[in-house]
Motif scaffolding. Structure first.
Motif, PDB file in Angstrom:
ATOM      1  N   VAL A 247      13.193   3.932  12.368  1.00  0.00           N
ATOM      2  CA  VAL A 247      12.811   4.702  11.188  1.00  0.00           C
ATOM      3  C   VAL A 247      12.414   3.718  10.097  1.00  0.00           C
ATOM      4  O   VAL A 247      13.111   2.726   9.866  1.00  0.00           O
ATOM      5  N   GLU A 248      11.299   3.977   9.438  1.00  0.00           N
ATOM      6  CA  GLU A 248      10.853   3.079   8.378  1.00  0.00           C
ATOM      7  C   GLU A 248      10.514   3.874   7.129  1.00  0.00           C
ATOM      8  O   GLU A 248      10.117   5.042   7.202  1.00  0.00           O
ATOM      9  N   VAL A 249      10.696   3.229   5.984  1.00  0.00           N
ATOM     10  CA  VAL A 249      10.416   3.865   4.703  1.00  0.00           C
ATOM     11  C   VAL A 249       9.236   3.168   4.046  1.00  0.00           C
ATOM     12  O   VAL A 249       9.097   1.942   4.120  1.00  0.00           O
ATOM     13  N   PHE A 250       8.358   3.952   3.424  1.00  0.00           N
ATOM     14  CA  PHE A 250       7.177   3.440   2.747  1.00  0.00           C
ATOM     15  C   PHE A 250       7.145   3.974   1.320  1.00  0.00           C
ATOM     16  O   PHE A 250       7.670   5.049   1.032  1.00  0.00           O
ATOM     17  N   ARG A 251       6.507   3.200   0.427  1.00  0.00           N
ATOM     18  CA  ARG A 251       6.404   3.614  -0.964  1.00  0.00           C
ATOM     19  C   ARG A 251       4.966   3.508  -1.429  1.00  0.00           C
ATOM     20  O   ARG A 251       4.275   2.531  -1.143  1.00  0.00           O
ATOM     21  N   CYS A 252       4.515   4.523  -2.145  1.00  0.00           N
ATOM     22  CA  CYS A 252       3.189   4.504  -2.746  1.00  0.00           C
ATOM     23  C   CYS A 252       3.334   4.278  -4.246  1.00  0.00           C
ATOM     24  O   CYS A 252       4.041   5.026  -4.934  1.00  0.00           O
ATOM     25  N   GLU A 253       2.692   3.230  -4.732  1.00  0.00           N
ATOM     26  CA  GLU A 253       2.690   2.918  -6.166  1.00  0.00           C
ATOM     27  C   GLU A 253       1.356   3.369  -6.754  1.00  0.00           C
ATOM     28  O   GLU A 253       0.296   2.931  -6.310  1.00  0.00           O
ATOM     29  N   VAL A 254       1.417   4.241  -7.730  1.00  0.00           N
ATOM     30  CA  VAL A 254       0.217   4.772  -8.362  1.00  0.00           C
ATOM     31  C   VAL A 254       0.183   4.319  -9.816  1.00  0.00           C
ATOM     32  O   VAL A 254       1.158   4.507 -10.555  1.00  0.00           O
ATOM     33  N   THR A 255      -0.929   3.712 -10.211  1.00  0.00           N
ATOM     34  CA  THR A 255      -1.104   3.266 -11.587  1.00  0.00           C
ATOM     35  C   THR A 255      -2.106   4.177 -12.280  1.00  0.00           C
ATOM     36  O   THR A 255      -3.223   4.385 -11.790  1.00  0.00           O
ATOM     37  N   TYR A 256      -1.690   4.722 -13.425  1.00  0.00           N
ATOM     38  CA  TYR A 256      -2.554   5.636 -14.172  1.00  0.00           C
ATOM     39  C   TYR A 256      -2.279   5.467 -15.663  1.00  0.00           C
ATOM     40  O   TYR A 256      -1.119   5.513 -16.094  1.00  0.00           O
ATOM     41  N   SER A 257      -3.320   5.234 -16.434  1.00  0.00           N
ATOM     42  CA  SER A 257      -3.213   5.042 -17.886  1.00  0.00           C
ATOM     43  C   SER A 257      -2.178   3.979 -18.243  1.00  0.00           C
ATOM     44  O   SER A 257      -1.400   4.130 -19.191  1.00  0.00           O
ATOM     45  N   GLY A 258      -2.150   2.901 -17.447  1.00  0.00           N
ATOM     46  CA  GLY A 258      -1.277   1.769 -17.747  1.00  0.00           C
ATOM     47  C   GLY A 258       0.155   1.934 -17.306  1.00  0.00           C
ATOM     48  O   GLY A 258       0.966   1.025 -17.508  1.00  0.00           O
ATOM     49  N   LYS A 259       0.507   3.073 -16.678  1.00  0.00           N
ATOM     50  CA  LYS A 259       1.878   3.298 -16.224  1.00  0.00           C
ATOM     51  C   LYS A 259       1.912   3.432 -14.704  1.00  0.00           C
ATOM     52  O   LYS A 259       0.931   3.834 -14.089  1.00  0.00           O
ATOM     53  N   LYS A 260       3.063   3.093 -14.123  1.00  0.00           N
ATOM     54  CA  LYS A 260       3.233   3.150 -12.680  1.00  0.00           C
ATOM     55  C   LYS A 260       4.160   4.306 -12.293  1.00  0.00           C
ATOM     56  O   LYS A 260       5.180   4.538 -12.940  1.00  0.00           O
TER      57      LYS A 260
END
Length: 353
Positions: A247-260
């Motif tokens: 089992v593996e875990v993944f993370r999506c980092e989204v940057t919008y208007s200077g914030k994550k």
């Protein structure tokens, strides 16, 4: 045999009676609705739900209990199964004699869904749970058993008033064999993770950048595309069985208007001939007041059930946003610590010595 295997366990600071590893699957009735979230925003100006309107975008919930010994998601026993709305009680029970109670018929429908050649019971949410008078979060529960072992799956439906702006990264699953599947198997060689940044329930369609990560040595690291391992389709991450051991875990980092902003997803691989037994000191992943949970993991050969020696184990602890918790160890998982973070995901990595 691969030299590294991983397993994920979840601890919660409340009482739910689980004995298997329970999870709730989510699949949209209409494939084009992938990307919507389960949250509901009530707009007091127009006196209506703005997102997600389940009348327009109905969704299936279905139990996904995972058996480490079987190395797969198992189908619950139909006898005695029950869906609950709000609380686990006779009053909250959705079914009566196998049918939806009259007071719930506008909200729910009982059905089935087929994934990986297995047919699971499913609850279709077809009506809105948010109303003008009620903006509180809702829980849907499913209670049943497998081989006599009781378990309870739960799913939160966040409900809030649309005042100001709030952001959330929603991640949906699209398997090779159908929407909503995050299990890699002989019938499902890849799983696509579909992220969507939502602003007060509405998808942010432009000016947002997406980046995928996985945990390496207790740190989130960016994923690089490798053919038939990790592949990118726009903002989506396509994960193949070569990328997952257990089992593996993944993370999506989204940057919008200077914030994550962050969203977390898990993928399970059933191809592996070996798996990790958590060795959790209690059967349930619901931790009672005053209790402490410890781990004594082992690697097991699936075909024989024998313990495979020569492995060392490394633990990583994260909260629901995927943030690594530096002050948590496998020896101090107390009720107070788990409650502090609103639940903890325990990632166990076994490496050949």
């Amino acid at each position: 045999m691969s030299s590294t295997f991983t397993a994920i366990d979840h601890l919660y600071a409340f009482e739910d009676g689980d004995v298997l590893t329970p999870a709730m699957g989510v699949s949209w009735v209409k494939p084009e609705d992938v990307g919507y979230g389960l949250q509901q925003y009530w707009n007091p100006t127009i006196n209506a739900v703005i997102e997600t309107d389940f009348k327009q975008h109905p969704v299936f919930l279905f139990p996904q209990p995972y058996s480490s010994k079987m190395g797969s998601i198992v189908v619950p026993e139909s006898e005695g199964q029950q869906w609950y709305y709000g609380n686990i009680s006779d009053e909250g029970g959705i079914l009566q004699n196998g049918k939806v109670k009259e007071k719930f018929v506008e909200l729910f429908e009982v059905t089935t869904i087929e994934l990986n050649k297995k047919v699971f019971p499913a609850l279709k949410i077809k009506g809105n749970l948010a109303t003008a008078a009620d903006h509180t979060d809702k829980y849907i529960y499913y209670k049943s058993s497998w081989q006599g072992k009781q378990f309870t799956c739960q799913q939160l439906i966040p409900i809030m008033e649309a005042v100001g702006e709030s952001y959330k990264v929603n991640i949906s699953y699209v398997g090779q064999d159908g929407s909503g599947d995050n299990v890699l198997s002989n019938d499902n060689d890849w799983c696509k993770l579909v992220p969507t940044l939502q602003r007060s329930g509405d998808p942010v369609k432009s000016d947002a950048t997406y980046k995928w990560q996985r945990i390496v040595n207790n740190v989130w690291q960016d994923i690089t595309a490798v053919a038939k391992v990790y592949e990118f389709e726009g903002n989506n991450l396509k994960v193949y069985n070569a990328a997952v051991e257990g089992v593996e875990v993944f993370r999506c980092e989204v940057t919008y208007s200077g914030k994550k902003y962050y969203g977390v997803a898990e993928v399970t691989d059933e191809h592996d001939p070996y798996y990790i037994i958590h060795g959790r000191s209690q059967a349930s992943n619901a931790v009672a007041v005053g209790s402490t949970v410890t781990y004594n993991p082992r690697v097991i050969e699936r075909a024989t059930g024998n313990v495979v020696t020569g492995f060392t184990f490394h633990f990583t602890f994260t909260n629901e946003q995927g943030e690594v918790l530096k002050d948590v160890t496998e020896r101090n998982l107390t009720y107070d610590v788990i409650s502090k973070y609103g639940g903890i995901a325990v990632r166990i990595e076994a490496k050949k010595s």
